[in-house]
Design a protein around this motif. Structure first.
Motif, PDB file in Angstrom:
ATOM      1  N   PRO A   1       9.542   1.124  -4.522  1.00  0.00           N
ATOM      2  CA  PRO A   1       9.594   0.525  -3.195  1.00  0.00           C
ATOM      3  C   PRO A   1       8.796   1.247  -2.115  1.00  0.00           C
ATOM      4  CG  PRO A   1      11.561   1.822  -3.554  1.00  0.00           C
ATOM      5  CD  PRO A   1      10.793   1.842  -4.865  1.00  0.00           C
ATOM      6  N   PHE A   2       8.006   2.265  -2.467  1.00  0.00           N
ATOM      7  CA  PHE A   2       7.198   2.959  -1.463  1.00  0.00           C
ATOM      8  C   PHE A   2       5.766   2.438  -1.482  1.00  0.00           C
ATOM      9  CE2 PHE A   2      10.699   5.851  -2.217  1.00  0.00           C
ATOM     10  CZ  PHE A   2      11.062   6.208  -0.932  1.00  0.00           C
ATOM     11  N   TYR A   3       5.202   2.282  -0.299  1.00  0.00           N
ATOM     12  CA  TYR A   3       3.805   1.867  -0.156  1.00  0.00           C
ATOM     13  C   TYR A   3       2.873   3.069  -0.040  1.00  0.00           C
ATOM     14  CZ  TYR A   3       5.269  -2.955   0.619  1.00  0.00           C
ATOM     15  OH  TYR A   3       5.792  -4.218   0.460  1.00  0.00           O
ATOM     16  N   GLY A   4       3.428   4.210   0.182  1.00  0.00           N
ATOM     17  CA  GLY A   4       2.704   5.445   0.423  1.00  0.00           C
ATOM     18  C   GLY A   4       3.693   6.384   1.081  1.00  0.00           C
ATOM     19  N   ALA A   5       3.209   7.490   1.584  1.00  0.00           N
ATOM     20  CA  ALA A   5       4.113   8.436   2.225  1.00  0.00           C
ATOM     21  C   ALA A   5       4.783   7.803   3.441  1.00  0.00           C
ATOM     22  CB  ALA A   5       3.346   9.682   2.655  1.00  0.00           C
ATOM     23  N   PHE A   6       6.133   7.814   3.442  1.00  0.00           N
ATOM     24  CA  PHE A   6       6.924   7.472   4.621  1.00  0.00           C
ATOM     25  C   PHE A   6       6.845   6.000   5.028  1.00  0.00           C
ATOM     26  CE2 PHE A   6       4.982  11.823   5.433  1.00  0.00           C
ATOM     27  CZ  PHE A   6       5.989  12.503   4.765  1.00  0.00           C
ATOM     28  N   VAL A   7       6.494   5.105   4.089  1.00  0.00           N
ATOM     29  CA  VAL A   7       6.536   3.658   4.340  1.00  0.00           C
ATOM     30  C   VAL A   7       7.151   3.000   3.106  1.00  0.00           C
ATOM     31  CG1 VAL A   7       5.248   1.577   4.911  1.00  0.00           C
ATOM     32  CG2 VAL A   7       4.406   3.793   5.704  1.00  0.00           C
TER      33      VAL A   7
END
Length: 270
Positions: free
Chosen positions: A52-58
């Motif tokens: 569920p992560f798009y990249g760091a902190f998203v």
């Protein structure tokens, strides 16, 4: 999302690595460099960024860009080790497809999905090239930290548009271009690279070498428009709750509070 994935978001970009060398852009040589990188040390060096992560902190859990995917046909561009496909399979997507430039990544995806009781139709091919994917077929095409590897952004977006049904959705994430230009230095953020420089460069990381180009946001937006997409949403804000939950007081986390390190686009085929 593990620390290696955070590291991947941090590393992809000339400004962060500090050992980038500009190279003449040749599609075949770039494909060879990057396929070898992912066939060998890619995951070990850069980790895996996946839903569920798009990249760091998203995260998708916070952004809800996909919504309900039950019964939907999904295609992933740059499927990596298969975690994003598994995430959507667990949410009852009806059909899974994936492409990747690396044979080893395709093997990892197959093994991962099989171990979880899922399956997908997987194709090893550069995303720029025609490779037998059906047209006007998918409800969603998505790419999690992979679209930036393309050597032909406009051509890739046009291919993706051809795969989608009318009103189909394209979602992708990548390292934010401003993040590529700025590095922490003596408790300050310092520009080390021109935002407008889109030249290709090679980077040596441990025993691996990769080739990348840092494109402006306007390059992505204009390429989407030419391919017939309308942008519905763009996210570039780091999620403070995720930063705090990781208790990450690194220079990278501090940087993420000051400027975007990841961007995500949701666009619809007209």
């Amino acid at each position: 999302m593990d620390k290696n994935s955070i590291s991947r978001t941090n590393i992809i970009g000339a400004g962060e690595v500090g050992s980038a060398v500009s190279v003449d852009m040749d599609k075949n040589s770039i494909h060879k460099i990057n396929s070898i990188f992912w066939d060998t040390k890619g995951n070990e060096i850069l980790g895996t960024t996946a839903l569920p992560f798009y990249g760091a902190f998203v995260s998708e859990e916070k952004c809800q860009l996909f919504g309900d995917v039950s019964g939907k046909k999904m295609l992933e561009i740059g499927c990596g080790s298969g975690q994003s496909l598994r995430y959507l399979a667990e949410r009852k997507a009806s059909e899974l497809w994936g492409t990747d430039i690396s044979e080893k990544q395709i093997e990892k995806t197959t093994q991962h999905l099989t171990s979880c009781g899922f399956s997908a139709k997987l194709i090893c091919s550069p995303m720029e090239e025609k490779c037998g994917i059906p047209e006007n077929y998918f409800d969603f095409v998505y790419s999690i930290y992979a679209i930036g590897w393309t050597t032909d952004l406009e051509g890739t977006f046009c291919r993706i548009a051809s795969y989608l049904k009318k009103d189909g959705v394209f979602i992708f994430s990548w390292s934010h271009p401003i993040h590529k230009c700025v590095v922490p230095e003596n408790n300050r953020l310092t520009f080390k690279k021109s935002y407008f420089d889109e030249s290709w460069y090679s980077v040596s990381l441990g025993e691996g070498t990769l080739a990348l180009s840092d494109r402006k946001l306007s390059t992505y937006v204009n390429a989407l428009a030419k391919a017939g997409f309308v942008i519905e949403q763009m996210i570039e804000q780091s999620d403070d709750e995720i930063i705090q939950s990781w208790d990450d007081n690194s220079d990278f986390a501090k940087k993420a509070k000051m400027l975007p390190v990841t961007f995500v686009v949701k666009a619809r085929k007209m």
